[in-house]
Write a protein that holds these residues in place. Structure first.
Motif: not given
Length: 312
Positions: A210-211, A213-214, A216, A218
């Motif tokens: 997640w981190k 890909q974004t 940011e 989570p």
């Protein structure tokens, strides 16, 4: 020359905004850190126990459903609903306090083992390498699972006996003794190692993905979602061992001391359906409980210390 009162107030406000010790900003200089508390093993343990007790109490009704579905004398879903309606507290929350108080030190041991093993491995491998990170998380998760069994097995046995036989705490220890409270420990050990290895490794992997890909950190919802997805995978994989553990801990199956033999017996006589009895409630209960526990653990630690042992 005397400085006017208005200029004094402006100077004080300017000093406060520039990092003066009397500033109103949160201690520690970090938005997530509310108290300037020093992290110690005991303070981390208290955070783990607080998160564990709260999570277990909220999810206990689902554990009641799971246990009765997995029991050898399992009730039908209709019977469970009828009993829950007639006795919403006495049936649904039967055995809750032994499980809550047993869960608190159990989860504390889990997180202490995870932290110690993670830090030991992180100092020896390159955690930026995905394969090395996965291997480290898997080993630390297995260690956390083994630590869980030490206190988790007696607490779960008492919960199962209380749910299926209405046994008291005093009667439980008087009847079984010290050795007896570890009935089903082989199946519990296999289940806890498999579950925690998959859960903690998957959760860390999902959060890292997640981190990346974004770009940011989570959010709370994303953290809970990653934990829940990891919990579903782990709960499904460990379900056969959980069924064996529940059968061994029932009074009717007390003579079954070999978890592997009972596993093959269930597979032979009841098939895959028997090994995955209660997998639905287990996935809902365990996945939600563990994702809630890890999220609470992170938020409590961030609130007091500004960092967490469950680093992304």
């Amino acid at each position: 020359m005397v400085q006017p009162a208005s200029e004094k107030r402006q100077a004080m406000q300017l000093n406060s905004s520039n990092g003066n010790p009397k500033s109103n900003s949160p201690p520690g200089g970090s938005p997530g850190k509310r108290f300037a508390l020093k992290r110690t093993a005991s303070s981390t343990a208290i955070c783990s126990m607080a998160a564990a007790g709260s999570s277990q109490f909220l999810h206990h009704p689902l554990y009641t459903l799971k246990t009765h579905l997995q029991s050898k004398r399992h009730l039908s879903l209709r019977e469970i609903v009828q009993k829950s309606i007639r006795h919403p507290i006495g049936f649904v929350y039967r055995g809750v306090w032994p499980r809550v108080f047993g869960c608190m030190p159990e989860k504390m041991l889990k997180m202490q083992a995870w932290t110690a093993m993670s830090h030991f491995l992180e100092s020896r491998v390159n955690m930026n390498n995905n394969k090395s990170a996965l291997m480290s998380w898997a080993i630390a998760g297995a260690a956390a699972g083994a630590a869980t069994t030490i206190l988790g097995c007696p607490a779960e046995l008492l919960m199962v006996q209380a749910m299926t036989r209405k046994v008291s705490v005093v009667g439980f220890f008087r009847e079984l003794g010290i050795r007896g409270v570890y009935m089903g420990v082989s199946a519990a050990l296999m289940r806890d190692i498999v579950f925690n290895c998959i859960f903690l490794t998957s959760r860390q992997s999902f959060l890292r993905f997640w981190k990346l890909q974004t770009g940011e950190v989570p959010s709370k919802l994303a953290t809970y979602g990653c934990g829940y997805a990891a919990g579903v995978l782990a709960a499904t994989a460990a379900c056969p061992f959980d069924v064996v553990k529940t059968r061994m801990q029932e009074k009717s199956q007390a003579a079954s001391k070999n978890g592997i033999q009972l596993l093959f017996k269930i597979a032979r006589t009841e098939g895959a359906r028997g090994l995955f009895h209660g997998v639905g409630p287990r996935c809902i209960a365990v996945a939600s409980m563990m994702s809630t526990f890890t999220l609470l653990q992170e938020k409590i630690e961030l609130f007091f210390f500004g960092s967490t042992v469950l680093q992304h």
